[in-house]
Design an enzyme around this catalytic site. Structure first.
Site, mmCIF file in Angstrom:
data_model
loop_
_atom_site.group_PDB
_atom_site.id
_atom_site.type_symbol
_atom_site.label_atom_id
_atom_site.label_comp_id
_atom_site.label_asym_id
_atom_site.label_seq_id
_atom_site.Cartn_x
_atom_site.Cartn_y
_atom_site.Cartn_z
ATOM 1 C CG ASN A 1 24.341 -9.298 2.704
ATOM 2 O OD1 ASN A 1 24.446 -9.467 3.916
ATOM 3 N ND2 ASN A 1 25.277 -9.660 1.836
ATOM 4 C CE LYS B 1 27.561 -6.929 1.549
ATOM 5 N NZ LYS B 1 28.514 -6.533 0.516
ATOM 6 C CG HIS C 1 27.944 -12.430 -0.362
ATOM 7 N ND1 HIS C 1 29.129 -11.738 -0.362
ATOM 8 C CD2 HIS C 1 26.977 -11.543 -0.686
ATOM 9 C CE1 HIS C 1 28.882 -10.473 -0.672
ATOM 10 N NE2 HIS C 1 27.589 -10.334 -0.877
ATOM 11 C CD GLU D 1 31.093 -8.923 1.123
ATOM 12 O OE1 GLU D 1 30.384 -9.173 2.124
ATOM 13 O OE2 GLU D 1 30.917 -7.909 0.417
ATOM 14 C CD GLU E 1 25.398 -10.109 -4.623
ATOM 15 O OE1 GLU E 1 24.744 -9.127 -4.269
ATOM 16 O OE2 GLU E 1 26.171 -10.716 -3.873
ATOM 17 N N GLY F 1 29.966 -3.149 -3.682
ATOM 18 C CA GLY F 1 30.525 -2.104 -2.828
ATOM 19 C C GLY F 1 31.425 -1.115 -3.536
ATOM 20 C CB SER G 1 27.081 -0.738 -6.898
ATOM 21 O OG SER G 1 28.367 -0.922 -6.336
ATOM 22 N N GLY H 1 25.096 -2.289 0.950
ATOM 23 C CA GLY H 1 25.219 -1.003 1.643
ATOM 24 C C GLY H 1 23.919 -0.212 1.746
HETATM 25 P P1 PGA Z 1 26.497 -3.661 -2.275
HETATM 26 O O1 PGA Z 1 26.610 -5.209 -1.841
HETATM 27 O O2 PGA Z 1 25.032 -3.396 -2.549
HETATM 28 O O3 PGA Z 1 27.003 -2.903 -1.073
HETATM 29 O O4 PGA Z 1 27.326 -3.479 -3.493
HETATM 30 C C1 PGA Z 1 25.838 -6.177 -2.495
HETATM 31 C C2 PGA Z 1 26.095 -7.517 -1.884
HETATM 32 O O5 PGA Z 1 27.227 -7.785 -1.486
HETATM 33 O O6 PGA Z 1 25.170 -8.347 -1.757
#
Ligand code: PGA
Length: 262
Positions: A20, A22, A105, A107, A177, A183, A222, A244
């Site tokens: 992803n 983002k 998601h 977010e 998640e 993150g 993460s 990330g």
């Molecule tokens: P992250 O994000 O790997 O940066 O923790 C995961 C996600 O939001 O799908």
């Protein structure tokens, strides 16, 4: 398709890793990353999708054409067209060659007001228009502290699948998640992941019956080249949703190799 390759001979989900991206990268950088991934990912052994920002979709689809690397959208609207300024419709995405869409998601839920009811409408629209939804669920830290993780993710799955007229197409992906792990560099222990995945699997069994066993449940939050092997070994984990670390070809390839080894 993913299920075409795995469900015929076995009901075990084939490992699936999703990157992803983002709100990162320019069109040129996205195309370059996609080209690097086509060369580095173990695509003969696992399924992989990458989710670029909307304006980069064309360049990324062109970059992966002819390879099994699939492309996902990060979001979409539930209506097929119309007066929805700034939104993107599912038929537009599927006509471009997008195969998956991330729905719900955290977010989107936390920053853009996406409710369970909206997630449900998007899941239905994705299925109707030939996109495979990657449905994201996960608890907030306070909910985890109160021991409510299983109940929260089960309710989110029930709500996401509550479309009153589901078509019989089974192709669906779930991503667990934990909101507090996204993150942050923090991750649940394996027993917590397995418990959450078990609660999700029980909901899928109720909804899809035995055929639902081929639906992959990914872990996200993460995941890095350093943490992937341990997270992917947790019983019940069928792959990873990576944020990330998916922006670096070497890191994402290492995660994909770890998934292939599971
Ligand atoms: P992250 O994000 O790997 O940066 O923790 C995961 C996600 O939001 O799908």
């Amino acid at each position: 398709s993913r299920l075409g390759r795995c469900a015929v001979t076995s009901n075990e989900p084939r490992p699936f890793v999703v990157g992803n991206w983002k709100m990162n990268l320019t069109e040129a950088a996205a195309a370059a990353l996609a080209r690097a991934l086509v060369d580095r990912l173990p695509l003969d052994r696992i399924d992989v999708a990458i989710a670029p920002p909307f304006p980069c979709l064309r360049a990324v689809i062109d970059a992966v054409t002819g390879s099994p690397l699939a492309v996902a959208a990060q979001n979409m609207h539930w209506e097929p067209q119309g007066a929805f300024t700034g939104e993107v419709a599912a038929p537009l995405l599927s006509a471009m060659g997008v195969r998956y869409v991330i729905v719900g998601h955290s977010e989107r839920r936390n920053l853009f007001g996406e409710t369970d009811a909206i997630v449900c409408k998007k899941v239905g629209a994705a299925r109707r228009h030939g996109l495979i939804p990657i449905i994201c669920v996960g608890e907030h830290e306070g909910e985890r502290d109160r021991g409510r993780t299983r109940e929260i993710v089960a309710a989110q799955i029930r709500a996401a699948l509550a479309d009153p007229a589901p078509d019989p197409v089974l192709e669906t992906v779930i991503a667990y998640e934990p909101v507090w792990a996204i993150g942050t560099g923090r991750t649940p222990v394996a027993t917590e992941i397995t418990a959450a995945h078990g609660a999700i699997r029980a909901e899928l069994d109720l909804y899809f019956g035995a055929a639902g066993a081929s639906i992959p449940i990914l872990y996200g939050g993460s995941v890095t080249a350093a943490t992937a092997a341990a997270l992917l070994r947790a019983p019940g984990v069928n792959g990873a949703l990576v944020g990330g670390a998916s922006l670096d070809a070497g890191s994402f390839a290492a995660i994909a190799v770890a998934a292939a080894a599971c």
